[in-house]
Design a protein around this motif. Sequence first.
Motif, mmCIF file in Angstrom:
data_model
loop_
_atom_site.group_PDB
_atom_site.id
_atom_site.type_symbol
_atom_site.label_atom_id
_atom_site.label_comp_id
_atom_site.label_asym_id
_atom_site.label_seq_id
_atom_site.Cartn_x
_atom_site.Cartn_y
_atom_site.Cartn_z
ATOM 1 N N ALA A 193 -50.833 -58.956 -2.602
ATOM 2 C CA ALA A 193 -50.678 -57.707 -1.865
ATOM 3 C C ALA A 193 -49.423 -56.978 -2.327
ATOM 4 C CB ALA A 193 -50.598 -57.991 -0.365
ATOM 5 N N GLN A 237 -51.287 -55.944 4.609
ATOM 6 C CA GLN A 237 -50.247 -56.954 4.453
ATOM 7 C C GLN A 237 -48.882 -56.362 4.142
ATOM 8 O OE1 GLN A 237 -52.081 -60.372 1.965
ATOM 9 N NE2 GLN A 237 -50.352 -61.208 3.089
ATOM 10 N N GLU A 240 -48.944 -63.641 9.004
ATOM 11 C CA GLU A 240 -47.709 -62.854 9.113
ATOM 12 C C GLU A 240 -47.619 -62.123 10.442
ATOM 13 O OE1 GLU A 240 -47.030 -61.772 4.380
ATOM 14 O OE2 GLU A 240 -48.207 -60.440 5.657
ATOM 15 N N GLY A 287 -53.598 -64.016 5.074
ATOM 16 C CA GLY A 287 -52.176 -63.700 4.951
ATOM 17 C C GLY A 287 -51.725 -62.721 6.015
ATOM 18 N N PHE A 288 -52.537 -61.701 6.266
ATOM 19 C CA PHE A 288 -52.221 -60.716 7.306
ATOM 20 C C PHE A 288 -52.154 -61.370 8.677
ATOM 21 C CE2 PHE A 288 -53.892 -57.964 10.679
ATOM 22 C CZ PHE A 288 -52.984 -56.915 10.642
ATOM 23 N N THR A 316 -46.751 -65.255 1.595
ATOM 24 C CA THR A 316 -48.169 -64.957 1.786
ATOM 25 C C THR A 316 -48.564 -63.668 1.072
ATOM 26 O OG1 THR A 316 -47.582 -63.941 3.898
ATOM 27 C CG2 THR A 316 -48.367 -66.190 3.965
ATOM 28 N N SER A 317 -47.710 -62.651 1.127
ATOM 29 C CA SER A 317 -48.023 -61.372 0.476
ATOM 30 C C SER A 317 -48.038 -61.496 -1.037
ATOM 31 C CB SER A 317 -47.005 -60.300 0.892
ATOM 32 O OG SER A 317 -47.055 -60.081 2.272
ATOM 33 N N ARG A 322 -55.289 -56.263 2.068
ATOM 34 C CA ARG A 322 -54.188 -56.315 1.094
ATOM 35 C C ARG A 322 -53.196 -55.185 1.378
ATOM 36 N NH1 ARG A 322 -56.808 -57.380 -3.978
ATOM 37 N NH2 ARG A 322 -56.411 -59.586 -3.588
ATOM 38 N N SER A 350 -47.572 -56.081 7.627
ATOM 39 C CA SER A 350 -47.320 -57.370 8.277
ATOM 40 C C SER A 350 -46.165 -58.116 7.600
ATOM 41 C CB SER A 350 -48.585 -58.231 8.273
ATOM 42 O OG SER A 350 -49.014 -58.515 6.958
ATOM 43 N N PRO A 385 -56.103 -62.174 1.472
ATOM 44 C CA PRO A 385 -55.401 -61.140 2.245
ATOM 45 C C PRO A 385 -55.658 -61.163 3.754
ATOM 46 C CG PRO A 385 -56.131 -60.219 0.181
ATOM 47 C CD PRO A 385 -56.715 -61.604 0.250
#
Length: 337
Positions: free
Chosen positions: A37, A180, A262, A258-259, A31-32, A177, A183, A255
Amino acid sequence: MQNFGLILVVLVALGFAYTNGFHDSANAIATSVSTRALTPRVALLMAAVMNLFGAWLGLQLGGGVAKAVTSGIISPPPNGPQGMVIVFSLLAGAISWNLVTWYFGLPSSSTHSLIGGMVGAGLASGLTVHWGGLWDKVILPMLISPVVGFLLAFALMVGILWAFRHAHPRKVTRGFRMAQTVSAAGMALGHGIQDAQKSMGVVMLALIAGGHATSSSPVPAWVLWVAGLSISAGTASGGWRVMRTLGRRVIELDPPRGFAAETVASLVLYFTAFVYPAPVSTTHIITGSIMGVGATKRKTAVRWGVARSIVFAWILTIPAAAICAAIFYWPTNAIFS
């Protein structure tokens, strides 16, 4: 001869830890990387370091996952030369299925490959498989954890959308971003806590089979470090095929999403490591969380065809790894026992 067999089986166990690292490294960083990120190189290095730290932390705080792997699935514990064959076969079966799913880019579970290998080698050798323990420790968490990840990630993402509904999109993207980085580190730590303990558990099974430990023995320091370093080395080598599936093919992540994915996956991993010790799958949890944040966009944002392929791989993993382990057991037992 028995000492040679022990060394060989321990090396194969570390090989499993290595494949676990490159197979599941995508869980921590896909994801990052997909949201930019982190760069792939930085993300892999961070994940490798956090995996090693997680291995140490998980053992210091009880080692419940390692104990769950070494007891409650098959009995009696593998012992003697035949025990070495059993441990070798279950590891070979798990590694084989890991490589198959890695080749096709499917984020299946190394955890369930290991458990499936244990079941297959146990049945082939005539040991007792505790189906009740398998249901409680493996199947039930396998069914519940991705659903929990989906629901919590959906709820957190809805909260984030509401909280930042009036904020400037570019500032929100930039802020998440940076968030992340934290995370993703938390996710990598959770992966190390969970999966390094499983690798320690199979090394302990080899030591038990060789008569150098019992099921109640503490994990030696050298087992901690070699298992942690092996999984970290595998993580550092990358798992690009699986990473593309999680980071791009399931849903195009931004982002904030994604955060959220995670963060939720990390919390579930910590809960199942310290509060309710169970060898859950980091793959299942992060995939469920990614689907959860994706569902807040619109129903069609999640590529459900890809999701179905992933779920099919989940269902197939335990029986497929069991078959692989049984195939390895019969000729290996005939040769060495």
